[in-house]
Structure formats: structure tokens, C-alpha cells
Design an enzyme around this catalytic site. Structure first.
Site, PDB file in Angstrom:
ATOM      1  N   HIS A   1      33.193  33.827  35.633  1.00 24.28           N
ATOM      2  CA  HIS A   1      33.086  34.710  36.801  1.00 24.28           C
ATOM      3  C   HIS A   1      32.163  35.883  36.508  1.00 24.28           C
ATOM      4  O   HIS A   1      32.185  36.468  35.429  1.00 24.28           O
ATOM      5  CB  HIS A   1      34.452  35.165  37.307  1.00 24.28           C
TER       6      HIS A   1
ATOM      7  N   ASP B   1      34.640  39.518  29.352  1.00 25.02           N
ATOM      8  CA  ASP B   1      35.320  39.076  30.587  1.00 25.02           C
ATOM      9  C   ASP B   1      34.485  39.456  31.794  1.00 25.02           C
ATOM     10  O   ASP B   1      34.617  40.569  32.304  1.00 25.02           O
ATOM     11  CB  ASP B   1      36.708  39.709  30.643  1.00 25.02           C
TER      12      ASP B   1
ATOM     13  N   GLU C   1      36.546  37.074  40.865  1.00 27.34           N
ATOM     14  CA  GLU C   1      37.748  36.516  40.226  1.00 27.34           C
ATOM     15  C   GLU C   1      38.814  37.602  40.084  1.00 27.34           C
ATOM     16  O   GLU C   1      40.001  37.354  40.274  1.00 27.34           O
ATOM     17  CB  GLU C   1      37.383  35.931  38.857  1.00 27.34           C
ATOM     18  N   GLU C   2      38.373  38.808  39.741  1.00 29.08           N
ATOM     19  CA  GLU C   2      39.338  39.850  39.363  1.00 29.08           C
ATOM     20  C   GLU C   2      40.188  40.333  40.538  1.00 29.08           C
ATOM     21  O   GLU C   2      41.291  40.817  40.337  1.00 29.08           O
ATOM     22  CB  GLU C   2      38.616  41.029  38.699  1.00 29.08           C
TER      23      GLU C   2
ATOM     24  N   ASP D   1      36.594  31.564  30.313  1.00 26.81           N
ATOM     25  CA  ASP D   1      37.037  32.884  30.764  1.00 26.81           C
ATOM     26  C   ASP D   1      38.106  33.438  29.828  1.00 26.81           C
ATOM     27  O   ASP D   1      39.116  33.963  30.250  1.00 26.81           O
ATOM     28  CB  ASP D   1      37.560  32.794  32.214  1.00 26.81           C
TER      29      ASP D   1
ATOM     30  N   HIS E   1      39.580  44.081  30.064  1.00 31.07           N
ATOM     31  CA  HIS E   1      39.746  45.006  31.196  1.00 31.07           C
ATOM     32  C   HIS E   1      39.675  46.479  30.791  1.00 31.07           C
ATOM     33  O   HIS E   1      40.163  47.342  31.517  1.00 31.07           O
ATOM     34  CB  HIS E   1      41.075  44.761  31.932  1.00 31.07           C
TER      35      HIS E   1
HETATM   36 ZN   LIG Z   1      38.111  36.944  33.411  1.00 34.80          ZN
END
Ligand SMILES: [Zn+2]
Length: 474
Positions: free
Chosen positions: A296, A308, A342-343, A370, A441
Site C-alpha cells: 500500500h 510500512d 490501506e491505513e 506489508d 506507525h
Molecule cells: Zn501497512
């Protein structure tokens, strides 16, 4: 011409001449027909070529450097829009057929965000390192100042019931460090981040602070999305760093009220146009049968989403580059997709699967990366038990020289999941998970946390899986 490039040219000629079927033919014993060479034997040389070609340079890393230089790619943001154009341009430069598939996404933006311990004064703990959770509503401009109630499970929340009314619920649930697969510990802790706000709102809380989901003790808050129950009031939600959570817990343990003032200036700007980005090498024999690889493109905004999931996007592009160099005309189409959004609920993957363009296509396999750019250790493969057994017979021996230790049933992915309903066998690249949630994140998810060879090895293993699947089918 170098010996190695001569070798690749020779291999390419043999592959295109007759599918490599005679590459490593069995030994003919008098009076017996030769045993047909296995898939693994026929592609051993191709897999080795993909591996050595990938390790020869830091191509994946330089592409990831270009992507992350553009800053964070929060869904709906200018950075995400620039990344759409950039990854399409990268794939066009590499000679792939490219296009964009427009979609609509939500656009949430972060604002001012602070949390200060206002009572007891002189506690030695004035400010906490926090970050608003994605999708959170803001606090009033003046903030919310309220007593903190520490909660260690949803059961405890239900038991405390009225005690949290009007207060800030502090979910202090550490990630379980015991499972070797850190995704297990993550999965157990993450409901407090995603559903904690609505569970606390049900009991009348004013806001939530959630312990960051990481195994490290440090000052970096980790973002993530909060999913509000539509039937309950929406209350502000923020993550606090693990060190901040420990300090807050220690202060509460001394007894007496602890009051925190939370200010969140985040807000939702509404639906915004964006796109999934597609690049492919068209199949020479069965162009409508597709092996899709991807990750993503959107990221959180505290770092630059290097692991990520910039890594997954770049590995898909690099895998196609390696395949094209080995064999510009694979039998089936090999496609890289950079899924958007995606998030904030994985809408890009669903939109890709449902796009009108899919009608004439058949995705035979969908591979997702991912889980960060760390050292490859395994592959999860879906499909029927028969498909899994067949894939495993060639995947294990062909991937082992690139460091893959195991192939197991699995393969589910947030973005590829919707393709399974249409018959695609799902595949998931599994790197070592020990360090992933250190950066996940958070502001630590930047290029400097990615190692060029580990990133490249992931791309190589994806190229091997995709190429053999494109040649042999599933
Ligand atoms: Zn991810």
C-alpha cells in the site's frame, strides 16, 4: 559483455525458446523414458539469476529513497498524491505499461496535539508524548482536562462502568512480548487502539489515551486508526508513548487523582480523489491471467512509511524489474499494484478488486508485502490444500537459496483479501518480525531503518514466486 550478463542472455534465449523445459533434464537410462524434470529443477537457474541480479545493486533501496524523499503519504494528502505520480513515473521509466485507477479516499489531518499532567502539580511529569489516532475527532479548542482512569482490559472497563464517566480512559495494555511472531502480540493489543474509544464512550468517558502498540520502551508514540461505533458518541483518541504510559501508570500507583489536559486539533476534510497505481509486464501467451504483486502506497504521517509500506510497493516494482531483465515476455501478465488508503480501512484494495477493468481479467495469484522490509524468512500461501501442496514443492527449494526458511498455509493480506473471492491464490511475503513494531506507525519508520540487502532480498523472493507462477500457473 560481462560473463554474468552473457549468462543471463543465454538463459533468456533458452527460456523464450522453449520454456526452459529441457534446462535440467533427467538422466536418460537405457530402456527407460527420462523422468520429467520437476518445476523446481527447471527454474533453479532462473531463480539464481533473479537472486544474483538483485543483489548486484541497491536498486530497490534507491527507489525507496526517491519515494520517502517526498515525505509522509497520509491518505488523501498532497504527499500521497505526489507518490501516485512518482511511482507511476518510476514504473514507466522501467518500461512497464502503467495506468492509474481513480478512487475516492478520506482525508483526515493532524493538528496541534499535546497532553500535560495538570494534577498533581510538581509530579515530575509535565508533558506526555502523544499523537492523535487517525480518524479521531478533535477536542474542544481549549482541550479536555479530566481525571485519568487506568484500564488494563475491556473486562476491567465493563467492571468499572460508571467510574469512568466524564474521565479520560487510559488503556495501558502492553503488547505481549512472548510470541516469536510479534504480529500475534500486536493483534492482541490493537483492539484497544481501534475500538477503545467507542468502548470507553459507551461507559461515558470524555476521551481515551492508549498505550502505543510496540515492544520498545521509548518516547515515540505510534499512530493507528480508531474505528468509531456509529451508534456511540465519538470521543477524542490519542496514543501515548510507552515511556509516557509507564510514567503515567507509576504516578497513578502513588494514589490520589491524576488529571491530564488533552488537546487534539485533528479534523476530517471529507472525500478526496486519489488513485491505485498499476504497472505491468503483459503476458505473451495468457495476458488476461495475472499474477499481481503489491503493497500500500499510503502511510502514516509521523515518519515516511519506509517499512510500512513503501517497502512493499518498491519490492513489487523491483520484482517486476528483475523479471523483465530475466525474461521480457513472461507467459502470463505480471502486475505491480500500489494500493491507496490501506491505513484508513483498506478501501484501495476493495476498489481495485471491484473496478470495472477487472471484468475481463483473471487474477491467478495475489502477493502482498506489508510486514516491513526486514530479512525474508517465510512465505504464506493460500489456495486449496492441493494448490498449496503443489506450490510448496517448487517454492521451498527455489526460495531457500534466497534465505526463505519455510512455506506455510496462509497468505492473507489486507489489500489482496478481496481478490481471493475472485479465485486468486493469496501469497504473503513474511520477513523477520522482531523489529517491525519498533518503527511501525511511528516517527522511526524512515529510510534509515531499512537495510538495502534485506529490502532487496524481499524483492528477489517476490520475483521468484511471481515469475514461476506466471510461467507455470497455479
Ligand atoms: Zn501497512
Amino acid at each position: 559483455m560481462t560473463p554474468s550478463s552473457h549468462g543471463r542472455g543465454a538463459l533468456r534465449r533458452r527460456l523464450s525458446a522453449g520454456c526452459g523445459g529441457a534446462l535440467l533434464a533427467g538422466v536418460l537410462i537405457a530402456g527407460q523414458a527420462p523422468a520429467p524434470p520437476s518445476v523446481a529443477a527447471r527454474y533453479a537457474e532462473a531463480a539464481e539469476s533473479l537472486r544474483t541480479a538483485g543483489l548486484r545493486s541497491e536498486t530497490a533501496y534507491s527507489l525507496l529513497a526517491r519515494l520517502t524523499a517526498g515525505g509522509p503519504r497520509l491518505t488523501g494528502s498532497t504527499g500521497a498524491g505526489a507518490a501516485v505520480e512518482l511511482t507511476r513515473a518510476m514504473m514507466a521509466e522501467l518500461g512497464f505499461e502503467t495506468w492509474l485507477e481513480p478512487i475516492m479516499v478520506q482525508h483526515w489531518v493532524r493538528g496541534a496535539e499535546t497532553a500535560a499532567v495538570v494534577k498533581p502539580g510538581g509530579a515530575g511529569l509535565s508533558s506526555l508524548r502523544i499523537t492523535a489516532l487517525g480518524n479521531s475527532v478533535p477536542t474542544p479548542e481549549a482541550g479536555i482536562a479530566a481525571p485519568i482512569v487506568e484500564i488494563r482490559s475491556f473486562d476491567e472497563l465493563r467492571a468499572r462502568g460508571p467510574a469512568v464517566k466524564g474521565k479520560i480512559v487510559f488503556f495501558n495494555v502492553p503488547m505481549d512480548p512472548r510470541p516469536m511472531d510479534t504480529f500475534q502480540g500486536y493483534g492482541a493489543a490493537v483492539p484497544y487502539r481501534s475500538q477503545g474509544a467507542s468502548e470507553a464512550a459507551r461507559a461515558g468517558a470524555a476521551a481515551v489515551l492508549v498505550r502505543s502498540v510496540t515492544l520498545r520502551t521509548d518516547d515515540f508514540p505510534h499512530a493507528g486508526m480508531v474505528a468509531y461505533d456509529p451508534d456511540l458518541p465519538r470521543i477524542p483518541a490519542a496514543a501515548v508513548s510507552t515511556r509516557g504510559a509507564d510514567a503515567l501508570s507509576a504516578l497513578l500507583a502513588k494514589g490520589g487523582p491524576v488529571e491530564v489536559k488533552l488537546v487534539l486539533g485533528c479534523r476530517e476534510l471529507g472525500p478526496t480523489p486519489s488513485a491505485n497505481v498499476v504497472g505491468q509486464i503483459r503476458g505473451s501467451e495468457k495476458p488476461d491471467e495475472i499474477v499481481v504483486l503489491g503493497g500500500h502506497l499510503d502511510s502514516w504521517d509521523l515518519g515516511t512509511g519506509a517499512h510500512d509500506d513503501g517497502a512493499g510497493c518498491i519490492q513489487a516494482i523491483e520484482a517486476l524489474r528483475l523479471i523483465k531483465e530475466l525474461d521480457p515476455k513472461p507467459r502470463r501478465t505480471v502486475r505491480a499494484v500500489m494500493y491507496m488508503n490501506e491505513e484508513f480501512g483498506a478501501s484501495g484494495g476493495r476498489d481495485y478488486a471491484a473496478a470495472p477493468r477487472r471484468a475481463g481479467e483473471r487474477h491467478i495469484a495475489a502477493l502482498e508485502s506489508d510486514r516491513g522490509a526486514f530479512l525474508p524468512v517465510g512465505f504464506g500461501l493460500g489456495g486449496t490444500p492441493q494448490q498449496f501442496a503443489r506450490l510448496r514443492t517448487w517454492a521451498e527449494p527455489l526460495l531457500a537459496p534466497s534465505g526463505i526458511l519455510w512455506v506455510r498455509p496462509g497468505g492473507a493480506g489486507a489489500d489482496t483479501g478481496p481478490l481471493a473471492a475472485a479465485g486468486a491464490v493469496l501469497m504473503a511475503f513474511i520477513p523477520d518480525s522482531q523489529k517491525y513494531f519498533d518503527v511501525h506507525h511511528s516517527g522511526l519508520d524512515v529510510l534509515a531503518s531499512v537495510h538495502p540487502r534485506e529490502l532487496e532480498l524481499g524483492a528477489i523472493t517476490m520475483a521468484i514466486m511471481a515469475y514461476v507462477a506466471a510461467q507455470e500457473g497455479i
